[in-house]
Scaffold this active site. Structure first.
Site, PDB file in Angstrom:
ATOM      1  CG  HIS A  24      -1.886   1.072   1.337  1.00 43.08           C
ATOM      2  ND1 HIS A  24      -2.047   1.862   2.440  1.00 43.08           N
ATOM      3  CD2 HIS A  24      -2.805   1.499   0.431  1.00 43.08           C
ATOM      4  CE1 HIS A  24      -3.020   2.724   2.236  1.00 43.08           C
ATOM      5  NE2 HIS A  24      -3.503   2.527   1.020  1.00 43.08           N
ATOM      6  NE  ARG A  25      -1.993   5.671   1.536  1.00 39.47           N
ATOM      7  CZ  ARG A  25      -2.555   6.384   2.483  1.00 39.47           C
ATOM      8  NH1 ARG A  25      -1.824   7.191   3.230  1.00 39.47           N
ATOM      9  NH2 ARG A  25      -3.865   6.329   2.691  1.00 39.47           N
ATOM     10  CG  HIS A  78      -3.384   9.278   0.100  1.00 33.23           C
ATOM     11  ND1 HIS A  78      -4.206  10.002   0.936  1.00 33.23           N
ATOM     12  CD2 HIS A  78      -4.026   8.109  -0.148  1.00 33.23           C
ATOM     13  CE1 HIS A  78      -5.300   9.295   1.194  1.00 33.23           C
ATOM     14  NE2 HIS A  78      -5.212   8.133   0.547  1.00 33.23           N
ATOM     15  CD  GLU A 120      -2.794   2.134  -3.434  1.00 32.88           C
ATOM     16  OE1 GLU A 120      -3.731   2.914  -3.628  1.00 32.88           O
ATOM     17  OE2 GLU A 120      -1.934   2.332  -2.540  1.00 32.88           O
ATOM     18  CG  ASP A 145      -0.226   0.809   5.265  1.00 30.00           C
ATOM     19  OD1 ASP A 145       0.008   1.510   4.266  1.00 30.00           O
ATOM     20  OD2 ASP A 145      -1.277   0.892   5.929  1.00 30.00           O
ATOM     21  CD  GLU A 167      -6.932   5.166  -4.756  1.00 33.71           C
ATOM     22  OE1 GLU A 167      -6.184   4.636  -3.923  1.00 33.71           O
ATOM     23  OE2 GLU A 167      -7.925   5.846  -4.459  1.00 33.71           O
ATOM     24  CG  ASP A 223      -2.638   6.949  -3.320  1.00 32.26           C
ATOM     25  OD1 ASP A 223      -3.681   6.317  -3.543  1.00 32.26           O
ATOM     26  OD2 ASP A 223      -1.916   6.769  -2.310  1.00 32.26           O
ATOM     27  CE  LYS A 253      -6.167   8.358  -3.059  1.00 32.84           C
ATOM     28  NZ  LYS A 253      -7.236   7.560  -2.427  1.00 32.84           N
TER      29      LYS A 253
HETATM   30  O1  G3P Z   1      -6.137   0.788  -3.026  1.00 27.10           O
HETATM   31  C1  G3P Z   1      -7.038   1.067  -2.063  1.00 27.10           C
HETATM   32  C2  G3P Z   1      -6.613   2.078  -1.061  1.00 27.10           C
HETATM   33  O2  G3P Z   1      -5.352   2.588  -1.356  1.00 27.10           O
HETATM   34  C3  G3P Z   1      -7.604   3.171  -1.007  1.00 27.10           C
HETATM   35  O3  G3P Z   1      -7.434   3.976   0.097  1.00 27.10           O
HETATM   36  O4  G3P Z   1      -7.076   6.210   0.967  1.00 27.10           O
HETATM   37  O5  G3P Z   1      -5.265   4.564   1.061  1.00 27.10           O
HETATM   38  O6  G3P Z   1      -5.913   5.563  -1.107  1.00 27.10           O
HETATM   39  P1  G3P Z   1      -6.360   5.129   0.240  1.00 27.10           P
HETATM   40 CA    CA Z   2      -4.549   4.438  -2.578  1.00 31.00          CA
END
Ligand code: G3P
Ligand code: CA
Length: 229
Positions: A15-16, A57, A42, A224, A109, A44, A111
């Site tokens: 994540h990120r 993000h 992943e 994460d 992703e 943003d 945004k």
């Molecule tokens: O990929 C899903 C997740 O990343 C969405 O939530 O807020 O962390 O971008 P957020």
């Molecule tokens: Ca995300």
């Protein structure tokens, strides 16, 4: 008692990048996700004032950098002067594709609206080697991606699930659905699989929750701390 399938590998998705370990949405974070053996990082995506796609993000730079204000008001030159943590820069999408190519898949992703055309063009122009999945809570963006690239992989993210998530996913022509950890159940996973879409769950950090989520038969877990997946 349910058992983990011995036949399927759950995709390990950072994540990120690997946001629990390194400054989120930076090269260091993606490098760490690679080191941890992630299938995907992943990240943003947003746009600077002068139109460059960058990894960030929040709509403001305040939380994750040493600057203040809206990224949409920063030029690329100003963005490149920001410290995104431990001396890391805010990477452009183009730079990210170049550093990750052949090393890890990317989930991009969106945004904000209006990124689909430029993101698809940037990915295509980069010659990126590896899978790319376009993701968004803004489902219209994913429909733009589908029109631009009929073969694209798209991940429709949901905060709350609609009544019939499978039908919604089919309607969106999404290949993947992203379900929040507090919304996922076995019947939901089953119904999405019956509709032919893959199920990723976000954001799952605690080891016990990761174990429970695996038992539901999901296809990917976004964490994460992706080494825990
Ligand atoms: O990929 C899903 C997740 O990343 C969405 O939530 O807020 O962390 O971008 P957020
Ligand atoms: Ca995300």
């Amino acid at each position: 008692m349910a058992k983990e399938s011995p036949h399927r590998e759950v995709l390990r998705i950072g994540h990120r990048g690997a946001g629990g370990y390194r400054p989120e949405n930076t090269f260091a974070s993606i490098e760490h996700a690679i080191t941890l053996g992630c299938h995907f990082a992943e990240v943003d995506v947003r746009r600077t004032a002068d139109g460059t796609l960058v990894l960030l993000h929040d709509e403001q730079v305040d939380r994750t950098t040493n600057g203040m204000g809206f990224i949409a008001d920063f030029t690329l030159e100003e963005t490149q002067k920001l410290d995104a943590g431990s001396g890391q820069k805010v990477p452009t999408l183009e730079e990210t594709l170049a550093m990750a190519s052949g090393r890890i898949g990317l989930i991009l992703e969106f945004k904000v609206p209006g990124l689909a055309y430029d993101a698809c063009a940037t990915v295509r122009g980069s010659g990126f080697v590896g899978p790319v999945i376009y993701a968004s809570f803004l489902h219209e963006e994913l429909q733009h991606v589908r029109r631009i690239d009929p073969q694209a992989l798209t991940l429709a993210l949901f905060k709350r699930l609609p009544e019939d998530p499978g039908a919604t996913a089919l309607n969106l022509q999404a290949t993947h659905v992203g379900v929040r950890i507090d919304a996922v159940t076995k019947p939901i996973v089953q119904s999405l699989h019956d509709s032919g879409v893959m199920v990723f769950v976000y954001t799952v950090d605690k080891p016990a929750a990761i174990k429970r989520t695996k038992l539901l038969g999901v296809d990917g877990i976004i964490s994460d701390f992706p080494d825990r997946v």
